[in-house]
Scaffold this motif. Structure first.
Motif, short mmCIF file in Angstrom:
data_model
loop_
_atom_site.label_atom_id
_atom_site.label_comp_id
_atom_site.label_asym_id
_atom_site.label_seq_id
_atom_site.Cartn_x
_atom_site.Cartn_y
_atom_site.Cartn_z
N THR A 14 13.08 -4.19 9.15
CA THR A 14 13.34 -5.10 8.04
C THR A 14 12.02 -5.48 7.37
N TYR A 15 12.00 -5.41 6.03
CA TYR A 15 10.80 -5.71 5.27
C TYR A 15 11.02 -7.00 4.48
N LEU A 16 10.15 -7.99 4.70
CA LEU A 16 10.21 -9.27 4.00
C LEU A 16 9.19 -9.25 2.88
N LYS A 17 9.61 -9.64 1.66
CA LYS A 17 8.82 -9.38 0.45
C LYS A 17 8.42 -10.67 -0.25
N PHE A 18 7.14 -10.80 -0.57
CA PHE A 18 6.63 -11.88 -1.42
C PHE A 18 6.12 -11.26 -2.71
N ASP A 19 6.73 -11.63 -3.83
CA ASP A 19 6.30 -11.13 -5.13
C ASP A 19 5.10 -11.94 -5.62
N LEU A 20 4.03 -11.26 -5.99
CA LEU A 20 2.86 -11.95 -6.51
C LEU A 20 3.19 -12.59 -7.85
N PRO A 21 2.56 -13.72 -8.19
CA PRO A 21 2.92 -14.45 -9.41
C PRO A 21 2.73 -13.64 -10.69
N VAL A 22 3.40 -14.09 -11.74
CA VAL A 22 3.39 -13.37 -13.02
C VAL A 22 1.98 -13.25 -13.58
N ALA A 23 1.16 -14.27 -13.41
CA ALA A 23 -0.18 -14.25 -13.98
C ALA A 23 -1.24 -13.70 -13.02
N ALA A 24 -0.84 -13.16 -11.91
CA ALA A 24 -1.81 -12.75 -10.89
C ALA A 24 -2.60 -11.52 -11.34
N THR B 258 3.16 -7.39 -11.18
CA THR B 258 4.35 -6.64 -10.75
C THR B 258 4.20 -6.11 -9.32
N TRP B 259 3.23 -6.64 -8.59
CA TRP B 259 2.97 -6.19 -7.22
C TRP B 259 3.61 -7.14 -6.22
N SER B 260 3.65 -6.74 -4.97
CA SER B 260 4.18 -7.58 -3.89
C SER B 260 3.39 -7.36 -2.62
N VAL B 261 3.44 -8.35 -1.75
CA VAL B 261 2.93 -8.25 -0.39
C VAL B 261 4.14 -8.31 0.53
N GLN B 262 4.27 -7.33 1.43
CA GLN B 262 5.45 -7.26 2.28
C GLN B 262 5.04 -7.21 3.75
N TYR B 263 5.97 -7.66 4.60
CA TYR B 263 5.68 -7.76 6.04
C TYR B 263 6.84 -7.20 6.84
N LYS B 264 6.52 -6.52 7.95
CA LYS B 264 7.52 -6.17 8.95
C LYS B 264 6.92 -6.43 10.33
N SER B 265 7.79 -6.73 11.28
CA SER B 265 7.33 -7.01 12.64
C SER B 265 6.84 -5.73 13.31
N VAL C 275 1.23 -5.67 7.46
CA VAL C 275 1.22 -6.17 6.09
C VAL C 275 1.05 -4.98 5.17
N PHE C 276 1.84 -4.97 4.08
CA PHE C 276 1.82 -3.88 3.12
C PHE C 276 1.50 -4.44 1.73
N LEU C 277 0.56 -3.80 1.04
CA LEU C 277 0.29 -4.11 -0.36
C LEU C 277 1.02 -3.06 -1.19
N VAL C 278 1.96 -3.52 -2.04
CA VAL C 278 2.89 -2.61 -2.72
C VAL C 278 2.76 -2.80 -4.23
N ASP C 279 2.70 -1.71 -4.99
CA ASP C 279 2.49 -1.81 -6.43
C ASP C 279 3.79 -1.99 -7.22
N GLU C 280 4.82 -2.48 -6.57
CA GLU C 280 6.06 -2.82 -7.24
C GLU C 280 6.73 -3.96 -6.47
N GLN C 281 7.81 -4.49 -7.02
CA GLN C 281 8.47 -5.63 -6.39
C GLN C 281 9.86 -5.27 -5.88
N GLN C 282 10.00 -4.02 -5.41
CA GLN C 282 11.19 -3.57 -4.72
C GLN C 282 10.93 -3.61 -3.22
N GLY C 283 11.94 -4.00 -2.45
CA GLY C 283 11.77 -4.01 -1.01
C GLY C 283 11.54 -2.61 -0.47
N LEU C 284 10.65 -2.47 0.51
CA LEU C 284 10.35 -1.16 1.08
C LEU C 284 11.54 -0.63 1.88
N GLY C 285 11.68 0.69 1.87
CA GLY C 285 12.69 1.34 2.69
C GLY C 285 12.11 1.93 3.96
#
Length: 774
Positions: free
Chosen positions: A550-560, A538-545, A597-607
Motif C-alpha cells: 500500500t502506497y500513502l501519498k502526500f501531494d506537494l503544494p500548488v506553489a511548491a 504536480t509532484w508527490s512524496v509517497q511512503y510504503k512500509s 520514501v518515494f519522490l514521484v513526478d506526478e500525483q497518482q498513487g504508485l502501483g
C-alpha cells in the motif's frame, strides 16, 4: 478400454448407477505419475475383472492419496477433526481440565467405502466434523485414509503399512499431541521429497487435552520456528510462523480473534488458493477463534500469503490467515483456524458449528480448502533456471568502489523473480564456468527484483587504480543456476578520488523517522543537485512500509518549487526542528525499523515500487525495495543523510550511486534544511585511468574490450603496426587514432600484413576533452 499406470494402481471406477470394486494387492516398486511430482510409491500387481456395462468411465484423480492424521488427539474436547469414526471409545482428558470423556476413534478406512460414494450422497454418511471435507474430496476423485491412534508417523519405513511414502498429501487438522523428534523429521523429509502438507492450526491456548500444548505451538515446533526473548530468531524451514503470546508486541488481535467474513484475499487472478481448480475462493474465510501468521521470505523465499485478516493494514507479511510455501520438491499450506473446515456434524457429545459450505456471509471455506489440496498435489519439480544476464555493466565511482548495473532475470527464464545472485570479481575476464569458480566471491549481493527490473549494486572496499572484471549468475529457489553473464570491467580511480557522481535529478537527501522524544517527529528533505529550478506543484512524496504493498501519498503544494542546488523540507505536525518546514504532511507515519520514501513526478498513487514515475527512492532497515541495498535505520533524534553530507558540507547532498546503503549514512544529530538554503554541486574527482585492462579476443575473435574509468565520457582506441608508436606519438597525439567510442567494446576486422602485427592502445576522455595518460 484399459489404462496403463506407472506406479501404484488404484481402483477403476465403472459407473452405471453404482461402483464396482476391483481387487488389488500391493507389490514393492517405486514409480511416478505424470500428473504429479516424483514421489515414492508402492506398485501393485492387480487382478482386474471388468464388468462391461452399458457405459463406464475411468477415474484418474484417485491417484492422489490423502492421509488425514487422527493419531495426535485431533478429536480432543470439542474438536472432532476426523473424516469418519465408527466408535467413540478413546477416554481422554479434556478442557475444562480434570474432566474426561470418550472421543471419536477414527479407523483407517472410512465406512461406507469411499468407492461406494455417489455424487448425490450427503456428507453425513460419514461421521466426523471433517466428513464434508472428506466426502467432497472423494467426489472430486481423491483417495482418502485416516491415520488412527494405533498408527504411527514414519517415512520410508517398509514395516509401516501407512508410511508417508505411500501418500501424496498429509493433513494435520489441529493436532493437540506434540510430534516426536522422529515424527518431525519424517514429515519434513516427506515434504522435501515431494509430499504436500496441510497444517490446520487454531488460536493461542487452544490446549483441548490439557497436556500443556496447543496446535500453533505444535506447528511452530514442526516447522523449526525459534522464538527467544520475545523475538522470532528463526522463522523455520517454511518461513511461516503461527503467532503466539511469546512474541513480543502481539495480542489477541494477532493470535486469538474472530473474523467472521475474512475476505481480504489476494487480488492475483492466478492465485492457486483463491482461483484454483475446485472453485472461486474470493469470498474468503469465516474465522472463529483463529491465530494469524507472520511470514519471513528471508527464511524461505517461496513463502506466499493468500489471505490476510480483514483489519490488516496492508497485504504484507503480518496478520496472514492463509499461507503456502515450497520446501524442496514439496509444498505446505497453513491456516490459523479449524472452524472453516468444521461441517457442524459428527460426535454428538461435542459442540460443533456450521463452517465448510454452511457458513454465512458469502465466505468460501470449502473452495479454499479444496483448492489447497489441489495445490499441494500438483508439485512438479522446477528444472528451469533463471535467464542469463547479458547486460552487466561496471562503472567505477571512486578509488575504492564500482557500481554494477544489469537487468533482473526471472525465476524461470525471464518470468517471475529469481532467489539470489552470486557475483564475483577477478583481475582477468571471467568467461567460463571454471574461471567463475576460482574468481573472488562478493558478499552482500542485493535480493533480486522482478524480471525486467533494472538492478544496481555498488561494490566497495576495492584497491585504487586497479582493474576489476565482474560476472554473475542468478539462482532460483530450487538451486537452478543461470548461464554465466557477460563479463564487464572497471578500473578504480586514484586513492581519495571523489565518490559517486552527482545526480542529474532531484533526490531525497535526508530522512528522519523519529525524534528524540516523539516517534512522530519526522521529516523528509529533498535536494536539487542540478543547475536549474524545478516546479514541484504536480509532484508527490509517497511512503510504503517495509514489506507492504500500500502506497500513502502526500501531494506537494500548488506553489511548491525547489531552486537550483536548493532544498525543500516536508515534515509532520509533530516535527520539533529549528528549521521551518516548507510543507506539512499528516498522511503517513514512517516506520523506524524499516520503510520506503518515494519522490514521484506526478500525483497518482504508485502501483509498484519500480513505477516509471519514481524519480528517487530510499529504503532503510527492513525495507524490501531499495535502490541496491537498504540504508541503515537510524536512532532517536538522528537521520539518514545522502552523501557527501557532513563529510563535505559545502558540496550539497547530491551523490547518487543507485545504492541506498552506499549513498546514505546516519547523521547525528539530524540536520534538516529548507528552501531558504542552498549548496554547491558534488561530483567525482578527476579523470581516472583505464589501467592495464585492454583484452583482445575475449568476446570474439576480433573483439577488443577494456575497463571503464572514473569520469570517462568516451574512449580513444589507437592502432599501429609499430610496437613503440605511443612513445613517438604520445597522448593527445591522434596520428594512430582508430576510433573514439562511448563504450568499452569494439570489433576490429582489419588484418595486419603477413609476418606483421597490430598494437593497440586505449585511454579515457573526459567531458571537457582531457585524456588519461593510459
Amino acid at each position: 478400454m484399459l489404462s496403463r499406470f506407472v506406479g501404484k494402481m488404484h481402483p477403476i471406477t465403472i459407473r452405471t448407477g453404482q461402483i464396482l470394486w476391483i481387487a488389488m494387492r500391493a507389490g514393492s516398486a517405486r514409480g511416478t505419475f505424470r500428473s504429479m511430482t516424483p514421489y515414492r510409491k508402492t506398485a501393485c500387481r492387480a487382478a482386474i475383472v471388468l464388468f462391461l456395462l452399458s457405459t463406464w468411465v475411468v477415474s484418474t484423480q484417485a491417484q492422489i492419496r490423502v492421509l488425514f492424521d487422527a493419531s495426535h488427539r485431533e478429536n480432543a474436547a470439542n474438536a472432532d477433526w476426523v473424516i469418519d469414526a465408527d466408535s467413540w471409545d478413546l477416554n481422554q482428558e479434556h478442557y475444562p481440565c480434570g474432566q474426561w470423556a470418550n472421543e471419536a476413534h477414527a479407523q483407517r478406512h472410512p465406512t461406507p467405502s469411499q468407492y461406494l460414494v455417489e455424487p448425490d450422497d450427503a456428507e453425513t454418511i460419514w461421521t466426523g466434523a471433517f466428513s464434508a471435507f472428506g466426502i467432497d474430496l472423494v467426489k472430486l476423485g481423491y483417495e482418502l485414509e485416516s491415520l488412527p491412534v494405533e498408527g504411527r508417523v514414519s517415512y520410508e519405513d517398509p514395516t509401516n503399512e501407512q508410511d508417508l511414502s505411500l501418500y501424496d498429501i498429509l493433513v494435520l487438522p489441529e493436532p493437540n499431541l506434540p510430534f516426536s523428534g522422529e515424527e518431525i523429521l519424517a514429515i519434513r523429509d516427506f515434504v522435501q521429497d515431494g509430499g504436500g502438507l496441510f497444517f490446520i492450526a487454531d488460536h493461542q491456548s487452544s490446549d483441548r487435552d490439557c497436556d500443556g500444548h496447543d496446535s500453533p505451538h505444535i506447528g511452530n515446533d514442526l516447522m523449526g520456528v525459534v522464538i527467544s526473548g520475545g523475538v522470532i530468531t528463526d522463522a523455520g524451514l517454511f518461513g511461516i510462523v503461527f503467532n503466539v503470546e511469546e512474541i513480543a508486541g502481539l495480542g489477541d488481535a494477532d493470535y486469538w480473534f474472530t473474523d467472521g467474513v475474512d475476505d481480504n484475499v489476494s487480488p492475483d487472478l492466478d492465485d492457486p488458493i483463491i482461483h484454483g481448480p475446485h472453485g472461486d475462493g474470493s469470498g474468503g474465510l469465516g474465522l472463529f477463534g483463529s491465530t494469524a501468521m507472520t511470514l519471513d521470505s528471508g527464511a524461505n523465499a517461496t513463502v506466499h500469503a493468500h489471505i490476510w485478516k480483514s483489519d490488516a493494514p496492508e497485504q504484507g507479511d503480518q496478520r496472514v490467515t492463509f499461507a503456502t510455501a515450497w520446501y524442496g520438491l514439496g509444498r505446505i499450506a497453513c491456516i490459523g483456524d479449524s472452524s472453516p473446515a468444521d461441517d457442524g456434524t459428527g460426535d454428538t457429545g461435542d459442540s460443533l458449528y456450521d463452517g465448510w459450505d454452511k457458513a454465512s456471509g458469502g465466505v468460501a471455506n470449502r473452495e479454499i480448502h479444496l483448492n489447497a489440496i489441489a495445490f499441494l498435489a500438483d508439485a512438479p519439480a522446477d528444472e528451469t533456471p533463471p535467464a542469463k544476464v547479458q547486460d552487466l555493466l561496471a562503472t567505477p565511482l571512486s578509488g575504492s568502489s564500482v557500481r554494477l548495473e544489469w537487468t533482473a532475470p526471472g525465476d524461470d527464464g525471464n518470468s517471475g523473480r529469481s532467489q539470489s545472485y552470486d557475483i564475483r570479481r577477478s583481475s582477468w575476464p571471467i568467461l567460463t564456468d571454471a574461471e567463475f569458480e576460482v574468481a573472488t566471491a562478493l558478499d552482500g549481493e542485493p535480493s533480486p527484483s522482478v524480471a525486467g527490473t533494472p538492478e544496481s549494486w555498488t561494490v566497495t572496499g576495492l584497491d585504487p587504480e586497479t582493474s576489476y572484471w565482474f560476472a554473475l549468475v542468478a539462482l532460483d529457489d530450487f538451486s537452478n543456476v543461470s548461464e554465466l553473464s557477460n563479463s564487464s570491467a572497471a578500473t578504480t580511480g586514484d586513492a581519495g578520488s571523489g565518490g559517486a557522481p552527482g545526480a542529474d535529478h532531484l533526490v531525497i537527501s535526508e530522512v528522519q523517522t523519529r525524534g528524540v522524544s516523539d516517534h512522530n517527529d519526522e521529516f523528509i528533505e529533498l535536494f536539487n543537485p542540478t543547475d536549474h529550478a524545478v516546479d514541484l506543484s504536480t509532484w508527490s512524496v509517497q511512503y510504503k512500509s517495509s514489506s507492504g504493498t500500500t502506497y500513502l501519498k502526500f501531494d506537494l503544494p500548488v506553489a511548491a518549487s525547489i531552486a537550483a542546488y536548493g532544498y525543500y523540507l516536508v515534515a509532520r505536525p509533530e516535527y520539533t526542528g529549528s528549521v521551518t518546514p516548507d510543507a506539512e504532511q499528516s498522511v503517513f507515519l514512517m516506520g523506524a525499523s524499516g520503510g520506503h520514501v518515494f519522490l514521484v513526478d506526478e500525483q497518482q498513487g504508485l502501483g509498484s515500487c519500480t513505477d516509471s514515475s519514481i524519480i528517487d527512492k530510499v529504503a532503510w532497515g527492513s525495507g524490501n525495495c531499495p535502490e541496491g541495498r537498504t540504508a541503515i535505520a537510524h536512532g532517536a533524534g538522528e537521520s539518514i543523510e545522502r552523501a557527501p553530507g557532513a563529510t563535505d558540507p559545502e558540496c550539497g547532498n547530491g551523490e547518487d550511486s543507485d545504492d541506498n546503503e552506499a549513498d546514505f549514512d546516519v547523521r547525528q544529530p539530524a540536520d534538516p534544511q529548507n528552501s531558504s538554503q542552498s549548496e554547491g554541486p558534488c561530483g567525482p574527482g578527476g579523470l581516472g585511468p583505464v589501467g592495464d585492462s585492454l583484452v583482445l579476443g575475449s568476446s570474439g575473435e576480433d573483439s577488443l574490450d577494456w575497463a571503464s574509468s572514473v569520469g570517462a565520457a568516451t574512449y580513444k582506441l589507437r592502432r599501429s603496426p609499430q610496437a613503440d608508436f605511443m612513445q613517438t606519438h604520445p597522448v593527445p597525439d591522434d596520428t594512430w587514432l582508430l576510433e573514439q567510442l562511448p563504450g568499452t567494446h569494439t570489433v576490429d576486422l582489419a588484418q595486419p600484413d603477413p609476418d606483421g602485427a597490430f598494437y593497440y592502445f586505449v585511454n579515457a576522455v573526459g567531458t571537457e576533452g582531457a585524456e588519461s595518460a593510459n
